[in-house]
Design an enzyme around this catalytic site. Sequence first.
Site, short mmCIF file in Angstrom:
data_model
loop_
_atom_site.label_atom_id
_atom_site.label_comp_id
_atom_site.label_asym_id
_atom_site.label_seq_id
_atom_site.Cartn_x
_atom_site.Cartn_y
_atom_site.Cartn_z
N GLN A 174 33.18 9.13 15.35
CA GLN A 174 33.21 7.87 14.62
C GLN A 174 34.63 7.52 14.13
O GLN A 174 35.50 8.38 14.03
CB GLN A 174 32.26 7.93 13.43
CG GLN A 174 30.79 8.02 13.80
CD GLN A 174 30.28 9.42 14.01
OE1 GLN A 174 31.07 10.37 14.07
NE2 GLN A 174 28.97 9.57 14.10
N TYR A 194 33.18 19.62 28.04
CA TYR A 194 32.01 18.77 27.81
C TYR A 194 31.19 19.23 26.61
O TYR A 194 29.97 19.24 26.63
CB TYR A 194 31.16 18.67 29.09
CG TYR A 194 31.97 18.11 30.23
CD1 TYR A 194 32.17 16.74 30.33
CD2 TYR A 194 32.57 18.94 31.16
CE1 TYR A 194 32.95 16.21 31.34
CE2 TYR A 194 33.36 18.43 32.18
CZ TYR A 194 33.55 17.05 32.27
OH TYR A 194 34.33 16.52 33.27
N GLY A 195 31.90 19.59 25.54
CA GLY A 195 31.22 19.91 24.29
C GLY A 195 30.68 18.65 23.64
O GLY A 195 30.84 17.53 24.12
N TRP A 196 30.07 18.84 22.48
CA TRP A 196 29.40 17.74 21.80
C TRP A 196 30.37 16.64 21.39
O TRP A 196 31.53 16.89 21.08
CB TRP A 196 28.68 18.27 20.55
CG TRP A 196 27.86 19.49 20.82
CD1 TRP A 196 27.10 19.74 21.93
CD2 TRP A 196 27.73 20.64 19.98
NE1 TRP A 196 26.50 20.97 21.82
CE2 TRP A 196 26.87 21.55 20.63
CE3 TRP A 196 28.26 20.98 18.74
CZ2 TRP A 196 26.51 22.77 20.09
CZ3 TRP A 196 27.91 22.20 18.18
CH2 TRP A 196 27.05 23.09 18.85
N GLN A 217 26.71 11.16 22.66
CA GLN A 217 25.34 10.83 22.27
C GLN A 217 25.08 9.34 22.31
O GLN A 217 23.99 8.90 22.70
CB GLN A 217 25.07 11.34 20.86
CG GLN A 217 25.14 12.83 20.76
CD GLN A 217 25.23 13.31 19.33
OE1 GLN A 217 25.14 14.50 19.11
NE2 GLN A 217 25.42 12.44 18.38
N TRP A 446 30.52 6.44 5.44
CA TRP A 446 30.15 7.86 5.55
C TRP A 446 30.14 8.55 4.20
O TRP A 446 31.17 8.66 3.54
CB TRP A 446 31.16 8.55 6.47
CG TRP A 446 30.91 9.98 6.82
CD1 TRP A 446 29.83 10.50 7.50
CD2 TRP A 446 31.77 11.09 6.55
NE1 TRP A 446 29.99 11.86 7.67
CE2 TRP A 446 31.17 12.25 7.11
CE3 TRP A 446 33.02 11.22 5.91
CZ2 TRP A 446 31.75 13.52 7.03
CZ3 TRP A 446 33.60 12.48 5.83
CH2 TRP A 446 32.97 13.62 6.39
N ALA A 448 30.08 12.03 2.93
CA ALA A 448 30.49 13.25 3.64
C ALA A 448 29.41 14.31 3.62
O ALA A 448 28.74 14.54 2.60
CB ALA A 448 31.78 13.79 3.03
N ASP A 449 29.27 14.99 4.76
CA ASP A 449 28.37 16.13 4.87
C ASP A 449 29.14 17.44 4.93
O ASP A 449 28.54 18.51 5.00
CB ASP A 449 27.50 16.00 6.12
CG ASP A 449 28.32 15.96 7.40
OD1 ASP A 449 28.58 17.03 7.95
OD2 ASP A 449 28.72 14.87 7.83
N GLU A 502 22.80 8.90 10.65
CA GLU A 502 22.15 10.16 10.30
C GLU A 502 21.69 10.05 8.85
O GLU A 502 22.43 9.56 8.00
CB GLU A 502 23.10 11.35 10.42
CG GLU A 502 23.39 11.80 11.82
CD GLU A 502 24.32 13.01 11.83
OE1 GLU A 502 24.33 13.69 12.85
OE2 GLU A 502 25.03 13.26 10.82
#
EC number: 3.2.1.58
Length: 605
Positions: A174, A194-196, A217, A446, A448-449, A502
């Site tokens: 993002q 090709y990780g997330w 995603q 956002w 934050a997480d 999320e």
Amino acid sequence: MHVPPTDPARSAPPASPHRRRRPKALGLTALAAAMLMAVPTTQAAFGSDVRPAAAQEVVGGGDLGPNVLVFDPSTPDIQGKVDEVFRKQESNQFGTDRYALMFKPGTYNDINAQIGFYTSIAGLGLNPDDTTFNGDVTVDAGWFDGNATQNFWRSAENLALNPVNGTNRWAVSQAAPFRRMHVKGGLNLAPDGYGWASGGYIADSKIDGEVGPYSQQQWYTRDSSVGGWGNGVWNMTFSGVEGAPAQSFPEPPYTTLETTPVSREKPFLYLDGDDYKVFVPAKRTNARGTSWGNGTPEGESLPLDQFYVVKPGATAETINAAVDQGLHLLFTPGVYHVDQPIEIDRANTVALGLGLATIIPDNGVTALKVGDVDGVKVAGLLVDAGPVNSETLVEVGSDGASGDHAANPTSLQDVFVRIGGAGPGKATTSIVVNSNDTIIDHTWVWRADHGEGVGWETNRADYGVHVKGDNVLATGLFVEHFNKYDVQWSGENGKTIFYQNEKAYDAPDQAAIQNGDIKGYAAYKVDDSVTTHEGWGMGSYCYFNVNPDIRQQHGFQAPVKPGVKFHDLLVVSLGGKGQYEHVINDIGDPTSGDTTIPSQVVSFP
């Protein structure tokens, strides 16, 4: 928040939620003395660190400060200087350094500009093809073990690229816009290996070859041209994109609109001969393709002496005095504390940030207030909540605003909001839009997480975006982790093209999120009083890692009325940490298990 792409032969990252690991702390290096050879621009004398008192005249124009590095093709050791910025910023996720790398028109050979946190790279031509790299502008994820899900807060703009191996890599998540770019080859949106990855946004760009999302995603592309699109995982949304794949949601998960109802590209700095100006593109309706592909784009050029060039240390009082005097605002890269709101009450004012310029409100004030006037353009700013709760962080129009701005709307573009992460922060509502006809074009709001100052009450933020005005359009809306509603829409005739969400990870228990007799607050709530609303390509994901037994009744909530319509909705339980019972209202299958497979609704009602 990660699953493999739909074609396992092309890549196969494991399915697992994102942003669970803190990055390794890397030491910050001082910028090499050689980097200073990339001398900041100078024009009229401005440059004093002593800010004028509000009663004095605020002078427009001047140099762009030490954190705007300007290059031309003859600058020695360009690669070394760019590399030094990257070494400083590669893992500097919550640091205070900010940089803009600006390239004068011309051709640059053998460049690989790797772009880290809080770094913007841009060409200084009027058109992207005026500034050409025989090389690449790269974002990868080596700093985070091949995981691109924390590649936030950076940008590329207004350049033409001839990638060395034929394909440029822009593996971001993002708040990392790719605007006004011409890639004379392909574009790879996934990290090496090709990780997330959890992006992303492209606008006003031409990609001659194929775009390969691979492990991404979701992604939104607006008013652009692509030579092809490789795959989709959960939600790939296009509006006004030549070469976009045909509408096919849910398999493949492509949501395709032929045009964008209303758009206006972001203002940008450029050189007219030796003079710096800001180009303000014109509004377009039902746009398709780039704004620049047929020659000189439509819009207005504003000379730099019509801008107060804001530098770190400037006060809100002086910034507001500049606006009162009729000046626009150009925020140079840096962090700005304000003890009162920055107030923009003059029609057609431009407030443009370079290098992710960041505004922190002190003592619970609102950071930015825009009046209910025509045509204000706010772009390229990060608003970071302070430790004392702010009722709002950004306001567009006052409560009850009623002006008609359809002919000349206010726009927020690449305006990002953060609560926590860099330290304790709190805000009741992050963005409130009261003015009719406002355009929200690419925002990431956002709570934050991860980072510092993170916890259910530590960085309390009940509401993300609240839209009260009528005829508001959001294109590229990313809003995550709020304690209650992430988005609440109260105005009539609102439209959202692409939404990524999320729910908050850290809810302690079911009671903490209970909304009356509803299990959890919707990620996107349309008020019961609304009669017309429409949304396309919208997803909500849950990852209740503190209490995986939590149930979320639905991702979306809206009144059942003929004028309220949604297209291509999905909800996903990330690794089985919590579950959704429905997609919208009581419609749509529940999620289940730990397979991270979306539940989808193609149309509502």
